[in-house]
Design a protein around this motif. Sequence first.
Motif, PDB file in Angstrom:
ATOM      1  N   VAL A   1     -56.862  82.418   3.487  1.00  0.00           N
ATOM      2  CA  VAL A   1     -56.042  82.487   2.274  1.00  0.00           C
ATOM      3  C   VAL A   1     -56.182  83.905   1.746  1.00  0.00           C
ATOM      4  O   VAL A   1     -57.284  84.326   1.333  1.00  0.00           O
ATOM      5  CB  VAL A   1     -56.500  81.477   1.207  1.00  0.00           C
ATOM      6  CG1 VAL A   1     -55.698  81.675  -0.080  1.00  0.00           C
ATOM      7  CG2 VAL A   1     -56.348  80.042   1.714  1.00  0.00           C
ATOM      8  N   GLU A   2     -55.092  84.691   1.813  1.00  0.00           N
ATOM      9  CA  GLU A   2     -55.097  86.080   1.354  1.00  0.00           C
ATOM     10  C   GLU A   2     -54.553  86.148  -0.066  1.00  0.00           C
ATOM     11  O   GLU A   2     -53.486  85.607  -0.357  1.00  0.00           O
ATOM     12  CB  GLU A   2     -54.239  86.943   2.285  1.00  0.00           C
ATOM     13  CG  GLU A   2     -54.688  86.937   3.732  1.00  0.00           C
ATOM     14  CD  GLU A   2     -56.017  87.646   3.913  1.00  0.00           C
ATOM     15  OE1 GLU A   2     -56.360  88.483   3.052  1.00  0.00           O
ATOM     16  OE2 GLU A   2     -56.712  87.355   4.913  1.00  0.00           O
ATOM     17  N   ARG A   3     -55.287  86.857  -0.962  1.00  0.00           N
ATOM     18  CA  ARG A   3     -54.885  86.975  -2.356  1.00  0.00           C
ATOM     19  C   ARG A   3     -54.757  88.437  -2.750  1.00  0.00           C
ATOM     20  O   ARG A   3     -55.401  89.307  -2.156  1.00  0.00           O
ATOM     21  CB  ARG A   3     -55.899  86.286  -3.276  1.00  0.00           C
ATOM     22  CG  ARG A   3     -56.051  84.790  -3.000  1.00  0.00           C
ATOM     23  CD  ARG A   3     -57.117  84.155  -3.898  1.00  0.00           C
ATOM     24  NE  ARG A   3     -57.285  82.736  -3.628  1.00  0.00           N
ATOM     25  CZ  ARG A   3     -56.567  81.772  -4.201  1.00  0.00           C
ATOM     26  NH1 ARG A   3     -55.637  82.099  -5.113  1.00  0.00           N
ATOM     27  NH2 ARG A   3     -56.786  80.505  -3.907  1.00  0.00           N
ATOM     28  N   ASP A   4     -53.937  88.696  -3.762  1.00  0.00           N
ATOM     29  CA  ASP A   4     -53.811  90.060  -4.261  1.00  0.00           C
ATOM     30  C   ASP A   4     -54.900  90.310  -5.293  1.00  0.00           C
ATOM     31  O   ASP A   4     -55.787  89.481  -5.526  1.00  0.00           O
ATOM     32  CB  ASP A   4     -52.418  90.302  -4.834  1.00  0.00           C
ATOM     33  CG  ASP A   4     -52.119  89.469  -6.072  1.00  0.00           C
ATOM     34  OD1 ASP A   4     -53.051  88.823  -6.610  1.00  0.00           O
ATOM     35  OD2 ASP A   4     -50.942  89.435  -6.504  1.00  0.00           O
TER      36      ASP A   4
ATOM     37  N   TRP B   1     -44.300  82.552  -8.722  1.00  0.00           N
ATOM     38  CA  TRP B   1     -45.286  82.541  -7.651  1.00  0.00           C
ATOM     39  C   TRP B   1     -45.579  81.143  -7.109  1.00  0.00           C
ATOM     40  O   TRP B   1     -46.631  80.916  -6.529  1.00  0.00           O
ATOM     41  CB  TRP B   1     -46.576  83.207  -8.136  1.00  0.00           C
ATOM     42  CG  TRP B   1     -46.394  84.682  -8.301  1.00  0.00           C
ATOM     43  CD1 TRP B   1     -46.015  85.322  -9.426  1.00  0.00           C
ATOM     44  CD2 TRP B   1     -46.543  85.677  -7.294  1.00  0.00           C
ATOM     45  NE1 TRP B   1     -45.909  86.666  -9.208  1.00  0.00           N
ATOM     46  CE2 TRP B   1     -46.242  86.926  -7.888  1.00  0.00           C
ATOM     47  CE3 TRP B   1     -46.906  85.655  -5.942  1.00  0.00           C
ATOM     48  CZ2 TRP B   1     -46.279  88.114  -7.188  1.00  0.00           C
ATOM     49  CZ3 TRP B   1     -46.955  86.850  -5.258  1.00  0.00           C
ATOM     50  CH2 TRP B   1     -46.639  88.060  -5.874  1.00  0.00           C
TER      51      TRP B   1
ATOM     52  N   GLY C   1     -55.497  87.725  -7.845  1.00  0.00           N
ATOM     53  CA  GLY C   1     -55.898  86.405  -7.383  1.00  0.00           C
ATOM     54  C   GLY C   1     -54.759  85.513  -6.943  1.00  0.00           C
ATOM     55  O   GLY C   1     -54.970  84.337  -6.631  1.00  0.00           O
ATOM     56  N   ARG C   2     -53.557  86.069  -6.930  1.00  0.00           N
ATOM     57  CA  ARG C   2     -52.420  85.264  -6.509  1.00  0.00           C
ATOM     58  C   ARG C   2     -52.308  85.250  -4.988  1.00  0.00           C
ATOM     59  O   ARG C   2     -52.561  86.255  -4.328  1.00  0.00           O
ATOM     60  CB  ARG C   2     -51.138  85.813  -7.119  1.00  0.00           C
ATOM     61  CG  ARG C   2     -51.066  85.609  -8.636  1.00  0.00           C
ATOM     62  CD  ARG C   2     -49.848  86.291  -9.211  1.00  0.00           C
ATOM     63  NE  ARG C   2     -49.646  85.938 -10.611  1.00  0.00           N
ATOM     64  CZ  ARG C   2     -48.733  86.486 -11.398  1.00  0.00           C
ATOM     65  NH1 ARG C   2     -47.944  87.436 -10.905  1.00  0.00           N
ATOM     66  NH2 ARG C   2     -48.614  86.098 -12.647  1.00  0.00           N
ATOM     67  N   VAL C   3     -51.919  84.110  -4.437  1.00  0.00           N
ATOM     68  CA  VAL C   3     -51.839  83.945  -2.985  1.00  0.00           C
ATOM     69  C   VAL C   3     -50.671  84.766  -2.436  1.00  0.00           C
ATOM     70  O   VAL C   3     -49.533  84.639  -2.886  1.00  0.00           O
ATOM     71  CB  VAL C   3     -51.662  82.467  -2.608  1.00  0.00           C
ATOM     72  CG1 VAL C   3     -51.488  82.315  -1.092  1.00  0.00           C
ATOM     73  CG2 VAL C   3     -52.873  81.651  -3.090  1.00  0.00           C
ATOM     74  N   GLU C   4     -50.964  85.623  -1.451  1.00  0.00           N
ATOM     75  CA  GLU C   4     -49.928  86.378  -0.763  1.00  0.00           C
ATOM     76  C   GLU C   4     -49.542  85.710   0.553  1.00  0.00           C
ATOM     77  O   GLU C   4     -48.391  85.802   0.989  1.00  0.00           O
ATOM     78  CB  GLU C   4     -50.418  87.793  -0.482  1.00  0.00           C
ATOM     79  CG  GLU C   4     -50.615  88.620  -1.738  1.00  0.00           C
ATOM     80  CD  GLU C   4     -51.025  90.050  -1.405  1.00  0.00           C
ATOM     81  OE1 GLU C   4     -51.911  90.206  -0.522  1.00  0.00           O
ATOM     82  OE2 GLU C   4     -50.456  90.974  -1.988  1.00  0.00           O
TER      83      GLU C   4
ATOM     84  N   ASP D   1     -52.778  77.506  -8.104  1.00  0.00           N
ATOM     85  CA  ASP D   1     -51.979  78.385  -7.237  1.00  0.00           C
ATOM     86  C   ASP D   1     -50.509  77.968  -7.152  1.00  0.00           C
ATOM     87  O   ASP D   1     -49.695  78.689  -6.568  1.00  0.00           O
ATOM     88  CB  ASP D   1     -52.563  78.383  -5.816  1.00  0.00           C
ATOM     89  CG  ASP D   1     -53.944  79.013  -5.763  1.00  0.00           C
ATOM     90  OD1 ASP D   1     -54.101  80.115  -6.326  1.00  0.00           O
ATOM     91  OD2 ASP D   1     -54.848  78.399  -5.166  1.00  0.00           O
TER      92      ASP D   1
END
Length: 635
Positions: free
Chosen positions: A183-186, A105, A189-192, A95
């Motif tokens: 942990v919120e992801r788009d 990112w 799978g990338r962390v927002e 990440d």
Amino acid sequence: MNNPIPGSVDLPVPEGKVFPRNLTARADYAVPGNPSGSRPESGVDNCFPGLEFDQRNLEKAFFPGLLFDFHHERGSRLIGVIKDAPSVLDLTTADLGAGVAADPWRLHLWAVCGRTTVDQTESQAPVFHATARTGLALWRHVHDLLPGRIAILLGPTPGSLSPGANIVPDGLNAWRMQNETTVERDANGRVEAAVLIADRADYLDPDGIIDPDVYLPGELTRSLCAPWQYDFRECGCYYWAASKPDISASPDGRFRPLNFQRSDRTLPPPKLDTPNYADREGDELDHPALITNWNVLPVVLNGREDDILGPGTPFEVEEMTREEVIEELERLADVEHALCLEYLYAHYSLNAPTALAPGTNPESPISRFHAAATEVFSVAVDEMRHLRWVNEVLGVLGRPHKLDPPPLGMPIQPQSGQVFELERLTAAQLDWFIKVESTSAELNPDGIDGMYIRLHHTIEKRPDLFPQADRLSHLIKLIIDEGVDHFERFKAIKGHLAEFSEDEYLRRLDKTPDPLDQRLLQLADLNYAVLLGTMKETMALGDSAGGVLIEHARRAMTNLHEVNHLLASRGVAPRFQTPQPTVVAALADGQATLAAARAARQLQETVGSLDGAGLRGMMTRHQATTEALIADLIL
């Protein structure tokens, strides 16, 4: 140890120096050659590059399982994730991003929440947003976090450009108190956004050692100044920790102050330094020039550039008994006093103004005379300081202070027969000054340095006779070191005056005093009595004097100096006597200083009414300082 929650701090605030108790600070291995400032109990630490370590590197692991880098203008970056740490949820090193422009990112710290003072309740824990803050600005709040529960918010854009914790519903502190993490992801799978909660990390392991599993060798110092030339340019003039001279003088002492890192080193004459930072910065070598051309920087010894003085040769020194040390110190107190007066008299004998007019040619005769007079006066001031230090040593040894005026004809160098006398700065007198201040690789017993070297050697070697050896040797070493500079200064004076005859640069000082001169002489005597009296008082009171009376002593010295300058300009020789009983009848009792100050105050008013505006202005200044002294003495 107190539990840092409101109402639990029951111990008083400690007074004096606080000594750390963890094992790192208590390590008792002194590395040979390392300065005392490198010891934990003496270190001052620094959160910017320059000293022992950089606290920003210590704070990198403030949140368990994560590593941060605070060294960026746009915010604090997440640079490491410790595998299997429960506090990081499903975050992994994947990440972090590639750390290149093509992959923006990389995660950043957007906000942090936790108690920073012991009087805050859990519901009052503040939230610190990274918005519009540099990494260092946010680090300052991270540094203040107390042990206990903290919450952080991570996001994919630089912290300074982020919305901070405003995106967290109900506020980040509410999540901290309810222990809500996410942990919120788009879709890719990338962390927002990520909210993580844990107890603030400990820096020490159970044995009190900085945790070697978290902080690898070199990490705490990795951001200190390197290469060293960079620090030369970065640490501005007069910054206390700068490892370079701020200002210096030319080899002969004629041109001062000079900027040590000036880029234009052509002669003659060099451009003098200015206290204006904007002006002086443009004259200095810049960072690249210092790194590539550091070898143009001169060696500075004794405040002068390219000084040829080298180290001496070791010699044998005979130890003294305690009684011999005390006897020699008592004699040296009189010697320092006598030399101070001899140097002051020589200073007044030079036909030089107290200050040069702006634009005066530095090569003109008046400039040469002024340079010589300035050098002599600076040595005289040092001797007054030496007199104070010798008396401090006597006080530490439990002996009475010696501050009474030395008698004319008193031996200064018994071996050579030289005695105390007030003489103009003739060529012969200057040669005598050079001799008495000379250094010698064979321990010249007639030189001032030779007088102190045996004392210093004995005190260092016989701690059984001198339990306060650290304090005593420090004071004596100060006198020895300044003596080397005195020798160089008198040699420079010889160079300033070499082209001129004595009739050109000396005043006669043989005028018969008129009524005004007589009053000025009386006032000088009173100022001298006030000077010695305030020194006696401050020595007697010690630390309880709080530096107040020593400041009055400096002011009395200034008053004495200005009156003697005026007398010398009128052709009258200063005499350095204390007042006769008819002038101040109470000088024999314990109120001597107060009586002398009151008499000086009355005479200043009388003298101020006798001549023009210049004398009146001087007396007005002197009255103000004398009245302040009287008020403090009464209190």
